[in-house]
Write a protein that holds these residues in place. Structure first.
Motif, short mmCIF file in Angstrom:
data_model
loop_
_atom_site.label_atom_id
_atom_site.label_comp_id
_atom_site.label_asym_id
_atom_site.label_seq_id
_atom_site.Cartn_x
_atom_site.Cartn_y
_atom_site.Cartn_z
N TRP A 164 17.38 -13.49 10.76
CA TRP A 164 18.43 -14.03 9.88
C TRP A 164 18.71 -13.11 8.70
CZ3 TRP A 164 20.89 -17.47 12.49
CH2 TRP A 164 20.19 -18.18 13.50
N LEU A 165 17.81 -12.18 8.42
CA LEU A 165 18.06 -11.16 7.41
C LEU A 165 18.73 -9.93 8.01
CD1 LEU A 165 14.79 -11.44 5.29
CD2 LEU A 165 17.11 -11.94 4.50
N ARG A 166 18.31 -9.56 9.21
CA ARG A 166 18.89 -8.37 9.85
C ARG A 166 20.37 -8.55 10.20
NH1 ARG A 166 16.81 -7.62 14.60
NH2 ARG A 166 15.36 -9.39 14.66
N VAL A 167 20.83 -9.79 10.31
CA VAL A 167 22.26 -10.04 10.50
C VAL A 167 23.08 -9.43 9.37
CG1 VAL A 167 24.01 -11.87 10.50
CG2 VAL A 167 21.98 -12.11 11.94
N LEU A 168 22.46 -9.30 8.19
CA LEU A 168 23.14 -8.73 7.02
C LEU A 168 23.03 -7.21 6.96
CD1 LEU A 168 22.04 -11.33 4.31
CD2 LEU A 168 24.30 -11.11 5.37
N GLY A 169 22.39 -6.60 7.96
CA GLY A 169 22.29 -5.15 8.01
C GLY A 169 23.62 -4.53 8.41
N ARG A 170 23.57 -3.30 8.88
CA ARG A 170 24.78 -2.65 9.34
C ARG A 170 24.45 -1.73 10.51
NH1 ARG A 170 27.68 0.47 4.76
NH2 ARG A 170 28.94 1.11 6.55
N GLY A 171 25.46 -1.28 11.22
CA GLY A 171 25.25 -0.37 12.33
C GLY A 171 24.42 -0.98 13.45
N THR A 172 23.51 -0.19 14.01
CA THR A 172 22.71 -0.63 15.15
C THR A 172 21.79 -1.80 14.79
OG1 THR A 172 21.05 1.08 14.63
CG2 THR A 172 22.74 1.63 16.26
N VAL A 173 21.34 -1.87 13.54
CA VAL A 173 20.47 -2.98 13.12
C VAL A 173 21.22 -4.30 13.20
CG1 VAL A 173 19.24 -3.99 11.16
CG2 VAL A 173 19.00 -1.56 11.66
N GLN A 174 22.43 -4.33 12.68
CA GLN A 174 23.23 -5.55 12.74
C GLN A 174 23.63 -5.88 14.18
OE1 GLN A 174 27.19 -5.54 10.88
NE2 GLN A 174 26.66 -7.48 9.89
N LYS A 175 23.96 -4.86 14.96
CA LYS A 175 24.37 -5.07 16.35
C LYS A 175 23.24 -5.71 17.14
CE LYS A 175 25.87 -2.65 20.54
NZ LYS A 175 24.74 -3.17 21.35
N GLN A 176 22.01 -5.21 16.97
CA GLN A 176 20.88 -5.80 17.69
C GLN A 176 20.64 -7.23 17.25
OE1 GLN A 176 17.34 -3.42 17.97
NE2 GLN A 176 16.04 -5.17 18.46
N ALA A 177 20.79 -7.50 15.94
CA ALA A 177 20.60 -8.86 15.44
C ALA A 177 21.64 -9.80 16.06
CB ALA A 177 20.70 -8.87 13.92
N ILE A 178 22.88 -9.32 16.21
CA ILE A 178 23.93 -10.14 16.81
C ILE A 178 23.60 -10.41 18.28
CG2 ILE A 178 26.36 -10.16 17.51
CD1 ILE A 178 26.96 -8.65 14.90
N ASP A 179 23.08 -9.41 18.98
CA ASP A 179 22.66 -9.61 20.38
C ASP A 179 21.59 -10.70 20.47
OD1 ASP A 179 24.40 -7.63 21.17
OD2 ASP A 179 22.88 -6.07 21.32
N GLU A 180 20.62 -10.65 19.56
CA GLU A 180 19.56 -11.66 19.55
C GLU A 180 20.12 -13.03 19.19
OE1 GLU A 180 16.29 -10.35 17.04
OE2 GLU A 180 16.60 -8.29 17.70
N LEU A 181 21.05 -13.06 18.27
CA LEU A 181 21.69 -14.31 17.87
C LEU A 181 22.43 -14.94 19.05
CD1 LEU A 181 22.66 -16.29 15.60
CD2 LEU A 181 24.58 -14.73 15.26
N ALA A 182 23.18 -14.12 19.78
CA ALA A 182 23.94 -14.62 20.92
C ALA A 182 23.03 -15.15 22.02
CB ALA A 182 24.84 -13.52 21.47
N ALA A 183 21.81 -14.61 22.10
CA ALA A 183 20.87 -15.02 23.15
C ALA A 183 20.12 -16.30 22.81
CB ALA A 183 19.85 -13.89 23.40
#
Length: 300
Positions: A164-183
């Motif tokens: 829930w913190l990495r969602v606020l990152g950027r680039g690949t960090v945010q992209k991976q967090a979004i992938d985990e969120l969608a899953a």
């Protein structure tokens, strides 16, 4: 321009995640010269076990907190400005304590959490930040009396605890967090609201003419998720409509149905609903429906 779009997303996002657990003030003005706190949070209860669902963010929210998220790495001057906000909040609490003739308790002063994508060793050493053994990597504490923590989002381990913190990152960090969120399971209490906020961010970024590379990649990542969610919503709407039609037809033929029968019909899949729609006119009594539902249940 895009920085302000991301700033608004960060404030809305933190507010949505934390509002079930405490009082939110976002933004909160703390000085006459228009200095505003991004998110000021006061928990309803310091012993709220349900905060565990937010992992590391939930751990931060067990006590009064100020959250200052940054889209770009926080500069020295920006961190100093955050410290000024904290000191002004502390001064306001002290004045209130003086008026009430009570002593200010350390627990009343919020902890300042500066959420930044990265933090250089120069920045961290300059502010005297250190890590604590009972906190994950990337969480850097300033000296005790400053009540401030610099959280380098891109240094956090990629675990469910930090999602829930990495969602606020950027680039690949945010992209991976979004992938985990969608899953996450569709019924997760924060999955839907977070995706909706991200879709709104995507919409606002699309309007902007001068979009950065990171933002363009974010928009491209969210586009298929948005289409997938819209299609699911359409299908669920159609399925719900079909259930309501079948229930009305059955009520017209047999009167009010028992709650147990209604619940069984509500659990039918789209294909099963179509099958029921084909045969229900052949039913002469409610018992025929009960037999049909039992047969379907036995086939599973």
């Amino acid at each position: 321009m895009t920085r302000f779009i991301h700033d608004q997303f960060s404030k809305d996002y933190l507010e949505e995640l934390l509002k079930p657990y405490g009082e939110i003030q976002a933004p909160s003005r703390v000085a006459a010269e228009v200095r505003e706190i991004d998110v000021l949070f006061s928990p309803f209860s310091p012993q709220n076990a349900s905060l565990e669902i937010l992992g590391l963010l939930g751990k931060m929210a067990t006590k009064p907190a100020i959250f200052e998220p940054f889209r770009n790495p926080a500069a020295k001057e920006e961190i100093c400005d955050c410290l000024l906000k904290l000191l002004e909040v502390r001064s306001a609490l002290q004045r209130e304590a003086n008026r009430n003739k009570t002593s200010i308790q350390n627990i009343e002063v919020p902890q300042l959490w500066i959420l930044t994508p990265t933090a250089s060793s120069t920045i961290l050493s300059g502010f005297g930040a250190t890590q604590k053994p009972d906190w994950v990597a990337g969480v850097h504490f300033l000296p005790e009396y400053l009540r401030t923590v610099i959280v380098a989002l891109h240094q956090l381990p990629c675990t469910q605890e930090t999602l829930w913190l990495r969602v606020l990152g950027r680039g690949t960090v945010q992209k991976q967090a979004i992938d985990e969120l969608a899953a996450l399971p569709a019924n997760h209490p924060f999955r839907k609201v977070t995706l909706e906020l991200l879709y709104n961010l995507q919409k606002n970024l699309n309007i902007n003419q001068q979009i950065e590379t990171d933002d363009r990649e974010l928009v491209m990542r969210l586009a298929p998720l948005y289409q997938e969610d819209r299609e699911k919503a359409r299908q669920e709407g159609e399925q719900l409509g079909e259930k309501q039609i079948i229930l009305r037809l059955l009520k017209r033929r047999f009167g009010e149905l028992e709650l147990s029968l209604i619940e069984q019909i509500q659990e039918l899949s789209t294909d099963e609903l179509e099958s029921l729609g084909d045969v229900l006119l052949d039913f002469s009594e409610v018992g025929d429906l009960e037999v049909w539902l039992r047969e379907k249940a036995s086939q599973q």
